[in-house]
Structures are given as C-alpha cells and as structure tokens.
Design a protein around this motif. Structure first.
Motif, mmCIF file in Angstrom:
data_model
loop_
_atom_site.group_PDB
_atom_site.id
_atom_site.type_symbol
_atom_site.label_atom_id
_atom_site.label_comp_id
_atom_site.label_asym_id
_atom_site.label_seq_id
_atom_site.Cartn_x
_atom_site.Cartn_y
_atom_site.Cartn_z
ATOM 1 N N PRO A 157 0.801 -1.226 0.000
ATOM 2 C CA PRO A 157 0.000 0.000 0.000
ATOM 3 C C PRO A 157 0.830 1.270 0.000
ATOM 4 O O PRO A 157 0.468 2.259 -0.647
ATOM 5 C CB PRO A 157 -0.833 -0.116 1.287
ATOM 6 N N VAL A 158 1.950 1.257 0.722
ATOM 7 C CA VAL A 158 2.756 2.474 0.838
ATOM 8 C C VAL A 158 3.361 2.850 -0.507
ATOM 9 O O VAL A 158 3.237 4.001 -0.976
ATOM 10 C CB VAL A 158 3.863 2.292 1.896
ATOM 11 N N ILE A 159 4.016 1.902 -1.160
ATOM 12 C CA ILE A 159 4.667 2.197 -2.444
ATOM 13 C C ILE A 159 3.627 2.522 -3.507
ATOM 14 O O ILE A 159 3.801 3.450 -4.303
ATOM 15 C CB ILE A 159 5.558 1.023 -2.879
ATOM 16 N N ALA A 160 2.523 1.760 -3.529
ATOM 17 C CA ALA A 160 1.487 2.018 -4.535
ATOM 18 C C ALA A 160 0.907 3.417 -4.393
ATOM 19 O O ALA A 160 0.669 4.115 -5.386
ATOM 20 C CB ALA A 160 0.390 0.966 -4.432
ATOM 21 N N LEU A 218 9.458 -5.597 0.207
ATOM 22 C CA LEU A 218 8.781 -4.309 0.014
ATOM 23 C C LEU A 218 8.240 -4.106 -1.404
ATOM 24 O O LEU A 218 7.102 -3.642 -1.567
ATOM 25 C CB LEU A 218 9.725 -3.160 0.391
ATOM 26 N N PRO A 219 9.004 -4.428 -2.484
ATOM 27 C CA PRO A 219 8.471 -4.155 -3.833
ATOM 28 C C PRO A 219 7.471 -5.189 -4.333
ATOM 29 O O PRO A 219 6.868 -4.989 -5.393
ATOM 30 C CB PRO A 219 9.741 -4.176 -4.716
ATOM 31 N N HIS A 220 7.310 -6.286 -3.628
ATOM 32 C CA HIS A 220 6.536 -7.440 -4.102
ATOM 33 C C HIS A 220 5.131 -7.040 -4.575
ATOM 34 O O HIS A 220 4.770 -7.205 -5.739
ATOM 35 C CB HIS A 220 6.474 -8.466 -2.956
ATOM 36 N N GLY A 221 4.311 -6.538 -3.664
ATOM 37 C CA GLY A 221 2.923 -6.234 -4.003
ATOM 38 C C GLY A 221 2.797 -5.105 -5.009
ATOM 39 O O GLY A 221 1.973 -5.170 -5.934
ATOM 40 N N THR A 257 -12.988 -2.353 -7.790
ATOM 41 C CA THR A 257 -13.670 -1.585 -6.748
ATOM 42 C C THR A 257 -12.854 -0.425 -6.207
ATOM 43 O O THR A 257 -13.382 0.393 -5.451
ATOM 44 C CB THR A 257 -14.047 -2.504 -5.562
ATOM 45 N N ALA A 258 -11.570 -0.334 -6.576
ATOM 46 C CA ALA A 258 -10.694 0.700 -6.011
ATOM 47 C C ALA A 258 -10.830 2.041 -6.715
ATOM 48 O O ALA A 258 -10.111 2.991 -6.381
ATOM 49 C CB ALA A 258 -9.237 0.238 -6.048
ATOM 50 N N GLY A 259 -11.722 2.142 -7.698
ATOM 51 C CA GLY A 259 -11.888 3.414 -8.410
ATOM 52 C C GLY A 259 -10.650 3.753 -9.212
ATOM 53 O O GLY A 259 -10.105 2.923 -9.944
ATOM 54 N N GLU A 260 -10.179 4.981 -9.069
ATOM 55 C CA GLU A 260 -8.981 5.407 -9.794
ATOM 56 C C GLU A 260 -7.714 4.800 -9.205
ATOM 57 O O GLU A 260 -6.674 4.773 -9.853
ATOM 58 C CB GLU A 260 -8.880 6.936 -9.771
ATOM 59 N N ALA A 261 -7.781 4.318 -7.972
ATOM 60 C CA ALA A 261 -6.595 3.759 -7.303
ATOM 61 C C ALA A 261 -6.440 2.275 -7.625
ATOM 62 O O ALA A 261 -6.268 1.433 -6.746
ATOM 63 C CB ALA A 261 -6.691 3.977 -5.805
ATOM 64 N N GLN A 262 -6.485 1.949 -8.920
ATOM 65 C CA GLN A 262 -6.430 0.541 -9.334
ATOM 66 C C GLN A 262 -5.111 -0.116 -8.962
ATOM 67 O O GLN A 262 -5.070 -1.295 -8.577
ATOM 68 C CB GLN A 262 -6.647 0.441 -10.844
ATOM 69 N N MET A 263 -4.016 0.620 -9.071
ATOM 70 C CA MET A 263 -2.719 0.043 -8.736
ATOM 71 C C MET A 263 -2.661 -0.325 -7.264
ATOM 72 O O MET A 263 -2.161 -1.384 -6.882
ATOM 73 C CB MET A 263 -1.593 1.015 -9.087
ATOM 74 N N LEU A 264 -3.205 0.551 -6.416
ATOM 75 C CA LEU A 264 -3.258 0.257 -4.992
ATOM 76 C C LEU A 264 -4.121 -0.970 -4.743
ATOM 77 O O LEU A 264 -3.760 -1.851 -3.951
ATOM 78 C CB LEU A 264 -3.814 1.457 -4.224
ATOM 79 N N GLY A 265 -5.257 -1.064 -5.427
ATOM 80 C CA GLY A 265 -6.133 -2.215 -5.255
ATOM 81 C C GLY A 265 -5.434 -3.517 -5.604
ATOM 82 O O GLY A 265 -5.498 -4.497 -4.855
#
Length: 415
Positions: free
Chosen positions: A73-76, A120-123, A333-341
C-alpha cells in the motif's frame, strides 16, 4: 470487467508484441515467487550458515511477508503518478538490491533486514504489472492478461523454487539468492526492451489513493482474502506431516505432493483469468465455496494417498483461481486507485498466510491432529463467504442507486 478497469493507453498493438511484453512482466513474477518460497527450502542451511536455530531462522520468512504487507500500500500510494514502465524498473531494481544484500549478508540480523527489504516491492510490482498488462489488451481479455502476469509466480512454485532449493543445497544457500538476483536483472532488461511506456496518473495524490481504503467494497474484498484464503495456508503450512503422519507416506513423497500443489497453481492461475473475464463476481463466490468443499474433503480423505494427491492439486487450482478473481475485484472496486487495489491483494494474502498457519498450529497444539488444519481451512473458506455476501448486498444497492441518481439529475421519473 467493468469500466472501472479502463486504461489510459488504447493504442493497438500486435499480438506478438503483447505476448512478449506480458512475458517480460511474468518473468518478474517468476523471480518474486522464487525468492518468496525458496527460503523455506534452504532454511536449515541458512540457520547453520548464520549460526541460529531453525525456529529463529523462520523469522526470515515472516520478515519477507511483513515487507510485502507494508510495502504494497505504501509504495502504490506514493508512486501512482510515476510512469509505469519506469516504476516497474525501479521496483525490480529495488528487489534485485534486496536479494543481493540477502546473498551478501554477513549475519542473521543483516539477513533479516535484507529479507524485509526484498519483500517491500513485491505487491507494488504485481499492482503495476497488472495494470500495464490490462492496458495492452482488449477489455474482454484483461482477466487473462493479469492472470498471465501472476502465472510467473505460479510457475516459480512449480519449477523456480525446486531449482533454487537444489542450487542452494549444492552450492550454499547464498547461491539461491544470487539466482534470484540474476532473474531480477533479466527482468529489468526485458521490461526496458519490450514493455511499452505508459504514463502514470499525474493528478494522483497519496490522500486520494489511500481513500480507496475507505471504500466498503475494497475492505470487504480484502477481508474475503484474509479469511477465505487463510484456509489454504492452514493446509499448506502443515502439508509435510499430513503426508507422513496421516497418509503414512515416506518423507521422499513430500516433494511429489508439493509438485502437485505447484501444478494446480499453474492451472488455476490460467483458469482464474478466464473465469474473471466470463463473470467476475459469480466466479468469486463459486471458487470460494468450492474451496471450502475441497478442504473439507482433504480433511476427510487424507489417509488415502491418491485422494490426498488429487485433493492438494484441486485445492491449489481453485485457490489460485480465487486469488486472480480477488485481484481483479480489488482493481474493479478501487476506483482510480487501481494500482493500490491490485497491490493490496498481495498484502491480504500474506496476512492470510500468517493467519491460516497460526490457526492451523493452534488446533494441532490442542491435540486434534494433522487433519484438523484442513477442517479449519474449510471453516475459514465458509467464513469468507460472509463478507462476500455483504459485498453482494452492497453491490445490488449500488446498482439500484446509480440509475436512480442519473434519473434525478436528468429530472426523469424512475420506473
């Protein structure tokens, strides 16, 4: 898939270029999958090499998982504005550095820190790679494109982890991490060579990205992953004693059972993309329900070796399909935050890993035997249907609300 997975790059590309580009992204998944699981294979060698006991060395596995949970979540959130190919290269370079430090670590504490950094970079890598893969194909093929990237991780469990484990046993545990570093370097070169450039979201803000965590559908889907998928790890974490103590097989057959698990993961990952393209939400419900039945079946039939082998294969296949559907549901479902999702899926599955293994250990410690974790896993899969049912109710309400709101804006009656 819905319009929530729309991308900014719709330029046509040849099939060959798309396949090669997705293959480069999958290579990164192969490297990540290899490093995630190879520590388990060479754990006794690592323990002897850094002069700690095996339970203490096991914290290295937890350190990597913690890195995934924190980093995704942090990096995304921090990097959503960056161009995606450059971000992929940066993430894989950081991954390369973490594994190089793991190979060079002089002692336990430095190795522990290096494993955390490697996770850390995995997700975030899978989050970005999933978006890039989805942008390369037509909307009705996005599930298959995303599953093809994750297929690299499944293939690693089948081939990369055994190969790296063998290398680590023959040439020393550090060689396993050197192999991963080489794979990471090859991924950087391949991404630069064949993955087309694509912009990030210049308007993105950290606050806006993290706002996805306030979306009920995102939180419910994450809960499905943590609880429902925890059942898989309740079985997988204790598969060796199930093979030897319940089925009565020799230790030499454990790798064969793990091979069946890896093969199921490859088949299930490919299947999951097709199921998601066909009907995402019904596929989520179906795979989770079937997973519960299969885990209960393993608990009941584990004494019979053929049934155990088939059961492990099917559990892995359905679980891998579920993981793909969860990732695509989070992107939706994450809206514009698809990368975070997409990145959060890997955080939730690592939490599921710890949760399932912990519950499985509790029932074994209570004297219920090695069948009990599979029974617990079946219960967790069923429990995962509860937040999924809540998501279905909310989804139905949302579908009724949107047309009504549109009609009010148009000053038209709603029939």
């Amino acid at each position: 898939m819905t319009g929530a997975l729309s991308t900014t790059d719709h330029s046509p590309r040849s099939t060959v270029r798309v396949i090669v580009a997705i293959g480069a992204l999958a290579l990164g998944g192969f490297a990540i999958g290899t490093t995630e699981f190879v520590t388990m294979g060479v754990l006794p060698d690592i323990a002897a090499g850094v002069d700690v006991d095996i339970p203490t060395a096991g914290h290295l596995i937890s350190a990597y998982a913690l890195g995934v949970v924190v980093g995704a979540p942090v990096i995304a959130a921090l990097s959503a504005r960056l161009p995606r190919r450059a971000l992929l290269v940066a993430l894989m370079t950081a991954f390369l550095l973490g594994n190089t430090l793991s190979a060079l670590a002089p002692g336990y504490r430095t190795l522990l820190a290096a494993r955390f950094l490697s996770g850390l970079p995995h997700g975030a890598y899978f989050g970005v790679a999933s978006l890039v893969a989805a942008s390369l194909v037509a909307p009705h093929l996005r599930g298959r494109a995303v599953s093809s990237v994750i297929l690299g991780l499944a293939a690693a469990i089948l081939t990369g982890v055994p190969a790296a484990t063998w290398l680590g046993q023959q040439l020393g545990w550090r060689s396993a991490y050197w192999l991963v570093a080489v794979l990471a370097a090859a991924t950087v070169a391949a991404v630069l060579a064949v993955v087309p450039s694509s912009p990030g979201r210049p308007e993105a803000t950290v606050r806006g990205e993290l706002a996805a965590l306030r979306r009920p559908q995102v939180l419910l889907t994450l809960l499905v992953g943590v609880v429902g998928f925890g059942g898989v790890f309740a079985l997988y974490s204790y598969i060796a004693p199930v093979v030897t103590d319940v089925a009565g097989l020799s230790r030499g057959t454990v790798p064969l059972v793990l091979l069946a698990y890896g093969a199921g993961g490859v088949v299930g990952t490919a299947l999951g993309g097709r199921l998601a393209d066909l009907a995402l939400f019904p596929s989520l419900v179906g795979t989770l329900a079937v997973l519960g039945v299969l885990l209960a079946g393993v608990s009941l039939t584990a004494e019979w070796a053929p049934a155990l082998l088939v059961g492990v294969f099917l559990v892995s296949m359905i679980a891998s399909s579920l993981a793909i559907c969860l990732q695509l549901r989070l992107m939706e479902t994450a809206g514009e935050a698809q990368m975070l999702g997409a990145a959060l899926n890997h955080s939730s599955l690592n939490v599921a890993n710890a949760f399932g293994a912990w519950l499985g250990g509790l029932v074994i410690a209570a004297g219920l035997g090695y069948r009990a974790p599979s029974a617990v896993g079946a219960g967790l899969a069923v429990a995962g249907l509860v937040p999924l049912a809540a998501s279905a109710v909310l989804r139905r309400r949302e579908r009724r609300t949107v047309p009504a709101a549109a009609a009010r804006r148009a000053r038209l009656p709603v029939n």
